[in-house]
Design a protein around this motif. Sequence first.
Motif, PDB file in Angstrom:
ATOM      1  N   TYR A 150     -11.604  -1.569 -10.916  1.00  0.00           N
ATOM      2  CA  TYR A 150     -11.485  -2.709 -10.009  1.00  0.00           C
ATOM      3  C   TYR A 150     -10.178  -2.685  -9.218  1.00  0.00           C
ATOM      4  CZ  TYR A 150     -15.687  -5.114 -11.569  1.00  0.00           C
ATOM      5  OH  TYR A 150     -16.996  -5.449 -11.812  1.00  0.00           O
ATOM      6  N   VAL A 151      -9.104  -2.219  -9.835  1.00  0.00           N
ATOM      7  CA  VAL A 151      -7.828  -2.129  -9.117  1.00  0.00           C
ATOM      8  C   VAL A 151      -7.943  -1.113  -7.984  1.00  0.00           C
ATOM      9  CG1 VAL A 151      -5.382  -1.535  -9.281  1.00  0.00           C
ATOM     10  CG2 VAL A 151      -6.465  -2.826 -11.119  1.00  0.00           C
ATOM     11  N   VAL A 152      -8.585   0.015  -8.263  1.00  0.00           N
ATOM     12  CA  VAL A 152      -8.767   1.056  -7.236  1.00  0.00           C
ATOM     13  C   VAL A 152      -9.622   0.530  -6.087  1.00  0.00           C
ATOM     14  CG1 VAL A 152      -9.803   3.311  -6.751  1.00  0.00           C
ATOM     15  CG2 VAL A 152      -8.443   2.985  -8.828  1.00  0.00           C
ATOM     16  N   ILE A 153     -10.718  -0.162  -6.414  1.00  0.00           N
ATOM     17  CA  ILE A 153     -11.568  -0.745  -5.368  1.00  0.00           C
ATOM     18  C   ILE A 153     -10.785  -1.767  -4.545  1.00  0.00           C
ATOM     19  CG2 ILE A 153     -13.627  -2.143  -4.924  1.00  0.00           C
ATOM     20  CD1 ILE A 153     -14.873  -0.937  -7.434  1.00  0.00           C
ATOM     21  N   SER A 154      -9.949  -2.551  -5.216  1.00  0.00           N
ATOM     22  CA  SER A 154      -9.130  -3.543  -4.515  1.00  0.00           C
ATOM     23  C   SER A 154      -8.140  -2.855  -3.571  1.00  0.00           C
ATOM     24  CB  SER A 154      -8.371  -4.406  -5.524  1.00  0.00           C
ATOM     25  OG  SER A 154      -9.270  -5.123  -6.359  1.00  0.00           O
ATOM     26  N   LEU A 155      -7.568  -1.736  -4.006  1.00  0.00           N
ATOM     27  CA  LEU A 155      -6.658  -0.972  -3.156  1.00  0.00           C
ATOM     28  C   LEU A 155      -7.365  -0.457  -1.909  1.00  0.00           C
ATOM     29  CD1 LEU A 155      -4.394   1.155  -5.537  1.00  0.00           C
ATOM     30  CD2 LEU A 155      -3.620  -0.279  -3.640  1.00  0.00           C
ATOM     31  N   VAL A 156      -8.595   0.012  -2.085  1.00  0.00           N
ATOM     32  CA  VAL A 156      -9.385   0.496  -0.948  1.00  0.00           C
ATOM     33  C   VAL A 156      -9.604  -0.641   0.056  1.00  0.00           C
ATOM     34  CG1 VAL A 156     -11.642   1.372  -0.227  1.00  0.00           C
ATOM     35  CG2 VAL A 156     -10.528   2.332  -2.244  1.00  0.00           C
ATOM     36  N   LEU A 157      -9.898  -1.841  -0.446  1.00  0.00           N
ATOM     37  CA  LEU A 157     -10.094  -3.004   0.422  1.00  0.00           C
ATOM     38  C   LEU A 157      -8.820  -3.324   1.204  1.00  0.00           C
ATOM     39  CD1 LEU A 157     -12.117  -5.498  -1.826  1.00  0.00           C
ATOM     40  CD2 LEU A 157     -12.935  -4.331   0.219  1.00  0.00           C
ATOM     41  N   VAL A 158      -7.676  -3.279   0.522  1.00  0.00           N
ATOM     42  CA  VAL A 158      -6.400  -3.585   1.175  1.00  0.00           C
ATOM     43  C   VAL A 158      -6.089  -2.548   2.252  1.00  0.00           C
ATOM     44  CG1 VAL A 158      -3.897  -3.720   0.853  1.00  0.00           C
ATOM     45  CG2 VAL A 158      -5.423  -4.862  -0.754  1.00  0.00           C
ATOM     46  N   LYS A 159      -6.291  -1.270   1.934  1.00  0.00           N
ATOM     47  CA  LYS A 159      -6.006  -0.213   2.909  1.00  0.00           C
ATOM     48  C   LYS A 159      -6.925  -0.335   4.125  1.00  0.00           C
ATOM     49  CE  LYS A 159      -4.071   3.304  -0.178  1.00  0.00           C
ATOM     50  NZ  LYS A 159      -4.192   4.690  -0.689  1.00  0.00           N
ATOM     51  N   LYS A 174       2.548 -11.443   9.407  1.00  0.00           N
ATOM     52  CA  LYS A 174       2.095 -12.585   8.625  1.00  0.00           C
ATOM     53  C   LYS A 174       0.700 -12.393   8.041  1.00  0.00           C
ATOM     54  CE  LYS A 174       4.933 -15.937  11.126  1.00  0.00           C
ATOM     55  NZ  LYS A 174       4.928 -17.160  11.962  1.00  0.00           N
ATOM     56  N   ILE A 175       0.008 -11.339   8.438  1.00  0.00           N
ATOM     57  CA  ILE A 175      -1.349 -11.118   7.929  1.00  0.00           C
ATOM     58  C   ILE A 175      -1.469  -9.800   7.173  1.00  0.00           C
ATOM     59  CG2 ILE A 175      -2.470 -12.515   9.703  1.00  0.00           C
ATOM     60  CD1 ILE A 175      -3.039 -10.021  11.274  1.00  0.00           C
ATOM     61  N   SER A 176      -0.370  -9.060   7.099  1.00  0.00           N
ATOM     62  CA  SER A 176      -0.387  -7.789   6.381  1.00  0.00           C
ATOM     63  C   SER A 176      -0.388  -8.023   4.873  1.00  0.00           C
ATOM     64  CB  SER A 176       0.834  -6.955   6.772  1.00  0.00           C
ATOM     65  OG  SER A 176       0.916  -5.785   5.982  1.00  0.00           O
ATOM     66  N   LEU A 177      -1.053  -7.143   4.147  1.00  0.00           N
ATOM     67  CA  LEU A 177      -1.086  -7.211   2.679  1.00  0.00           C
ATOM     68  C   LEU A 177      -0.319  -6.040   2.070  1.00  0.00           C
ATOM     69  CD1 LEU A 177      -4.831  -8.230   2.101  1.00  0.00           C
ATOM     70  CD2 LEU A 177      -2.823  -9.706   2.067  1.00  0.00           C
ATOM     71  N   SER A 178       0.753  -5.625   2.750  1.00  0.00           N
ATOM     72  CA  SER A 178       1.519  -4.477   2.267  1.00  0.00           C
ATOM     73  C   SER A 178       2.130  -4.735   0.896  1.00  0.00           C
ATOM     74  CB  SER A 178       2.617  -4.103   3.272  1.00  0.00           C
ATOM     75  OG  SER A 178       3.469  -5.212   3.511  1.00  0.00           O
ATOM     76  N   GLN A 179       2.609  -5.973   0.670  1.00  0.00           N
ATOM     77  CA  GLN A 179       3.167  -6.299  -0.649  1.00  0.00           C
ATOM     78  C   GLN A 179       2.085  -6.280  -1.726  1.00  0.00           C
ATOM     79  OE1 GLN A 179       6.368  -6.717  -1.604  1.00  0.00           O
ATOM     80  NE2 GLN A 179       6.929  -6.149   0.476  1.00  0.00           N
ATOM     81  N   ALA A 180       0.910  -6.773  -1.378  1.00  0.00           N
ATOM     82  CA  ALA A 180      -0.208  -6.747  -2.326  1.00  0.00           C
ATOM     83  C   ALA A 180      -0.552  -5.307  -2.698  1.00  0.00           C
ATOM     84  CB  ALA A 180      -1.427  -7.442  -1.727  1.00  0.00           C
ATOM     85  N   LYS A 181      -0.490  -4.404  -1.725  1.00  0.00           N
ATOM     86  CA  LYS A 181      -0.788  -2.997  -1.995  1.00  0.00           C
ATOM     87  C   LYS A 181       0.219  -2.405  -2.978  1.00  0.00           C
ATOM     88  CE  LYS A 181      -0.156   0.108   1.248  1.00  0.00           C
ATOM     89  NZ  LYS A 181      -0.364   0.920   2.481  1.00  0.00           N
ATOM     90  N   LYS A 182       1.500  -2.724  -2.800  1.00  0.00           N
ATOM     91  CA  LYS A 182       2.533  -2.227  -3.714  1.00  0.00           C
ATOM     92  C   LYS A 182       2.309  -2.767  -5.128  1.00  0.00           C
ATOM     93  CE  LYS A 182       6.049  -1.833  -0.095  1.00  0.00           C
ATOM     94  NZ  LYS A 182       7.332  -2.365   0.423  1.00  0.00           N
ATOM     95  N   ILE A 183       1.938  -4.045  -5.205  1.00  0.00           N
ATOM     96  CA  ILE A 183       1.702  -4.661  -6.513  1.00  0.00           C
ATOM     97  C   ILE A 183       0.513  -4.017  -7.210  1.00  0.00           C
ATOM     98  CG2 ILE A 183       1.016  -6.814  -7.654  1.00  0.00           C
ATOM     99  CD1 ILE A 183       2.607  -8.271  -5.413  1.00  0.00           C
ATOM    100  N   LEU A 184      -0.525  -3.701  -6.454  1.00  0.00           N
ATOM    101  CA  LEU A 184      -1.706  -3.049  -7.036  1.00  0.00           C
ATOM    102  C   LEU A 184      -1.366  -1.642  -7.527  1.00  0.00           C
ATOM    103  CD1 LEU A 184      -4.464  -4.195  -4.532  1.00  0.00           C
ATOM    104  CD2 LEU A 184      -4.235  -4.879  -6.925  1.00  0.00           C
ATOM    105  N   TYR A 185      -0.510  -0.947  -6.800  1.00  0.00           N
ATOM    106  CA  TYR A 185      -0.064   0.372  -7.268  1.00  0.00           C
ATOM    107  C   TYR A 185       0.720   0.233  -8.584  1.00  0.00           C
ATOM    108  CZ  TYR A 185      -1.413   3.267  -3.290  1.00  0.00           C
ATOM    109  OH  TYR A 185      -2.131   3.971  -2.362  1.00  0.00           O
ATOM    110  N   PHE A 186       1.542  -0.807  -8.674  1.00  0.00           N
ATOM    111  CA  PHE A 186       2.273  -1.042  -9.922  1.00  0.00           C
ATOM    112  C   PHE A 186       1.304  -1.376 -11.047  1.00  0.00           C
ATOM    113  CE2 PHE A 186       4.717  -3.901 -12.792  1.00  0.00           C
ATOM    114  CZ  PHE A 186       5.634  -2.962 -13.242  1.00  0.00           C
ATOM    115  N   PHE A 187       0.237  -2.087 -10.714  1.00  0.00           N
ATOM    116  CA  PHE A 187      -0.812  -2.405 -11.692  1.00  0.00           C
ATOM    117  C   PHE A 187      -1.390  -1.112 -12.261  1.00  0.00           C
ATOM    118  CE2 PHE A 187      -4.095  -6.036 -12.353  1.00  0.00           C
ATOM    119  CZ  PHE A 187      -4.184  -5.711 -13.702  1.00  0.00           C
TER     120      PHE A 187
END
Length: 386
Positions: A150-159, A174-187
């Motif tokens: 699920y984390v990998v699928i979520s990363l694909v969605l963010v990218k 203000k609409i970028s999810l770059s921080q979310a992508k970094k957090i998912l990589y840490f996950f």
Amino acid sequence: MKILVLLNFAAALQGIFLTYLIAHNKPKDTKPIVLGLLTLVLSISLLGGIYGMTGYYKTFPHLINVMDPLFLLYGPLLYVYIFVLTKNKLPRFYLFHAIPFFIYIISFIPLYVKSGEEKIQFAEYIFLNNEVPLEALIMQLGRVFYITIYVVISLVLVKDHQKKIKNNFSDIEKISLSQAKKILYFFLFVLLVALISFMLGYKFSYSFSVSNNIIGFFVGIIIYALAYSTWRTKNIQLLDTMDSKGYPDDNTSVSKGKGRSVFILNDDQIKKYSKLLTTVIEKDKAYIENDISLAELSSKINIQPYQLSELISRVYGESFFDFINRHRIEEIKSRLDDPKSDSYSLLGIAMDCGFNSKSSFNTAFKKFTGLTPSEYRKQKMVSPTI
């Protein structure tokens, strides 16, 4: 051990408080509702780990394994949350993702109807036994792999989201999810550590209880960091645009090809639209509008957004975001060539040329010139011919 219990307890309380705040605001939007469910599930599961570590499972044995199935909701709720962030809607058949959770509960009904003593024996055999049984290892590894998917699928969605917003907007801060992508990589990193920890625990015989609580604590931090980084993210509606191969996205209503929508500009259209685009960009300087979007620019030259997206991709080989910001940087460089600009700040010039923030200006300037704005200005002052 006590410190870990206190940390997890504090994290659980924080999560419950966050859930309360979300519920208290009576959200109508889907995003905070899913986030509230995610933090609530996480918080309750953290309390389950504390329940095991503190020995309260002996006092209240009938709660054994009651909170354990919540681990199977981490991945699905994370995926649904990211999906809502990127698509502004719930995924189709989203309730089907809870099937493993219910299967797990059903499979443990024989345990739930047992006596308190039998439940205590089960808990100590599976989770608190230094001689870790193979079924406990399989259970833990299964959870890790399940959440990882699920984390990998979520990363694909963010990218995918990052690519699409660059094809729709000139300002994505203000609409970028770059921080979310970094957090998912840490996950993913935490899940890898969990995988190694469980395998070592099986090989060298130490209880999974401590590992579970340490990993649970880090997962808690990840979820709260994700909530913080995305809480103020704007909900946006992405317009249908062309993909990297020159085709519209799936929802674009144009002529059908083999199983998908197809639209390709012919040479005459390319020439015609290129002239219109050049006029709007070079003469009207449309890029100076701070929040200009693909839809707004396409309306200025009276074509569809997906046509403009294809035009920019084929003629200039770049996204709408890069196309607009490249022209903004060229305009800034042109103004810096004028000695009169020395009395103006770099940020002031940038704002006047369409940028909304210092960070987006600095990033774009470095990308297109290889220098920071201040470095470029210094070079101009030393050698005006540069």
